[in-house]
Design an enzyme around this catalytic site. Structure first.
Site, PDB file in Angstrom:
ATOM      1  N   SER A 142      45.311  36.601  40.438  1.00 29.03           N
ATOM      2  CA  SER A 142      45.872  35.543  39.579  1.00 29.03           C
ATOM      3  C   SER A 142      47.379  35.536  39.815  1.00 29.03           C
ATOM      4  O   SER A 142      47.935  36.517  40.338  1.00 29.03           O
ATOM      5  CB  SER A 142      45.590  35.907  38.117  1.00 29.03           C
ATOM      6  OG  SER A 142      46.375  35.130  37.241  1.00 29.03           O
ATOM      7  N   TYR A 155      45.169  41.831  30.960  1.00 31.23           N
ATOM      8  CA  TYR A 155      44.891  40.940  32.093  1.00 31.23           C
ATOM      9  C   TYR A 155      45.961  41.102  33.178  1.00 31.23           C
ATOM     10  O   TYR A 155      45.660  41.239  34.364  1.00 31.23           O
ATOM     11  CB  TYR A 155      44.844  39.496  31.582  1.00 31.23           C
ATOM     12  CG  TYR A 155      44.340  38.470  32.564  1.00 31.23           C
ATOM     13  CD1 TYR A 155      42.977  38.237  32.742  1.00 31.23           C
ATOM     14  CD2 TYR A 155      45.228  37.699  33.308  1.00 31.23           C
ATOM     15  CE1 TYR A 155      42.517  37.269  33.632  1.00 31.23           C
ATOM     16  CE2 TYR A 155      44.776  36.734  34.201  1.00 31.23           C
ATOM     17  CZ  TYR A 155      43.419  36.526  34.362  1.00 31.23           C
ATOM     18  OH  TYR A 155      42.974  35.569  35.244  1.00 31.23           O
TER      19      TYR A 155
END
Ligand code: NAD
Length: 259
Positions: A142, A155
């Protein structure tokens, strides 16, 4: 282009993983699907991919939070298709809260599914890839593998870890013609992001459309990346053109990290 190759795509019952499965199958790749969904939906998906692309398709119910399930999934790919040539570590979850309020169980789950699962899958797949002197490993990281956002401690930590793992696997396996790269997308409109839009709209007392506009301010292009674009990048990373690309975080983020 990938006819006769066999791919595992984790978390491929939805969103980006599903698009990756379509893109690889369209190139002739046999696909081992994985992820959660009801049986009827999974059966329909297996059939759709088989009929649309004339490739072999099977499904592993492995839970990416469980190391043994993950090893079994890789074993299943070997058993059913003969080898695991391409491994796409895509399954992922999200939870948002400030660090001091971040629930321990959510931290553990995100680290397990978004980071440790990739380690376990790579560990299980590498011996076969090394024996055959061929492998393509793509980790779906990401922009949060490169930069941070508030309220995403687990995350961001997991995705930074995944980019690091990508580099180590790449340099340990270069002489076996095994490449390992990470893809770092910005916003992609999937169920995972729709939940964040709905949560933000509720928390800020604004419409989902306004919440979407605010989220997209991160990206200079002010529009979502498409799941099929991520699928296309995976195909590219498995192609001959990318045969010497390894250990690389490939960014597709509408300009998010350029700023
Ligand atoms: P999604 O929620 O649409 O899909 C997630 C998939 O993972 C589903 O198939 C789900 O069943 C599966 N999954 C979840 N927990 C699992 C478990 N324990 N075991 C097996 N499968 C499990 O999400 P998405 O947006 O398509 O995200 C896919 C990946 O892309 C994730 O790693 C995510 O972090 C990453 N990503 C997404 C975006 C985005 O904007 N959507 C941006 C950057 C990176």
């Amino acid at each position: 282009m990938l006819k006769g190759k066999n791919a595992i795509v984790t978390g491929s019952t939805s969103g980006i993983g599903l698009a990756i499965a379509h893109s690889l199958a369209a190139e002739g790749c046999n696909i081992l699907l994985n992820g959660f969904a009801d049986k009827a939906a999974i059966d329909a998906l297996v059939k759709e991919l088989q009929q649309t692309y004339s490739v072999q398709v099977d499904y592993s119910p492995a839970d990416m939070s469980k190391a043994k399930d993950i090893a079994d999934m890789v074993g299943m790919c070997d058993r059913v298709f003969g080898s695991a040539d391409i491994l796409v570590n895509n399954a992922g979850i999200q939870f948002t809260a400030p660090v001091e309020q971040f629930p321990d169980d959510k931290w553990d789950a995100i680290i397990a599914i978004n980071l440790s699962a990739a380690f376990h899958a790579i560990k299980a797949a590498l011996p076969g890839m090394q024996k055959r002197n061929y492998g393509r490993i793509v980790n779906i990281a990401s922009v949060h593998g490169l930069v941070a956002s508030v309220n995403k401690a687990a995350y961001v930590a997991a995705k930074h870890g995944l980019v690091g793992l990508t580099k180590v696997v790449a340099i340990e396996n270069g002489e076996h013609d095994i490449t390992c790269n990470a893809i770092c997308p910005g916003w992609v409109h999937t169920p995972l992001v729709q939940k964040q839009i709905d949560d933000n709209a509720k928390a800020q007392g604004i419409s989902p459309e306004d919440a979407t506009r605010k989220m997209l301010e991160k990206q200079a292009m002010k529009r979502f990346n498409k799941p099929e674009q991520i699928g296309g990048l995976v195909v590219f990373l498995c192609s001959d053109t990318a045969a010497t690309m390894t250990g690389t975080p490939v960014i597709i983020d509408g300009g998010w990290t350029a700023e």
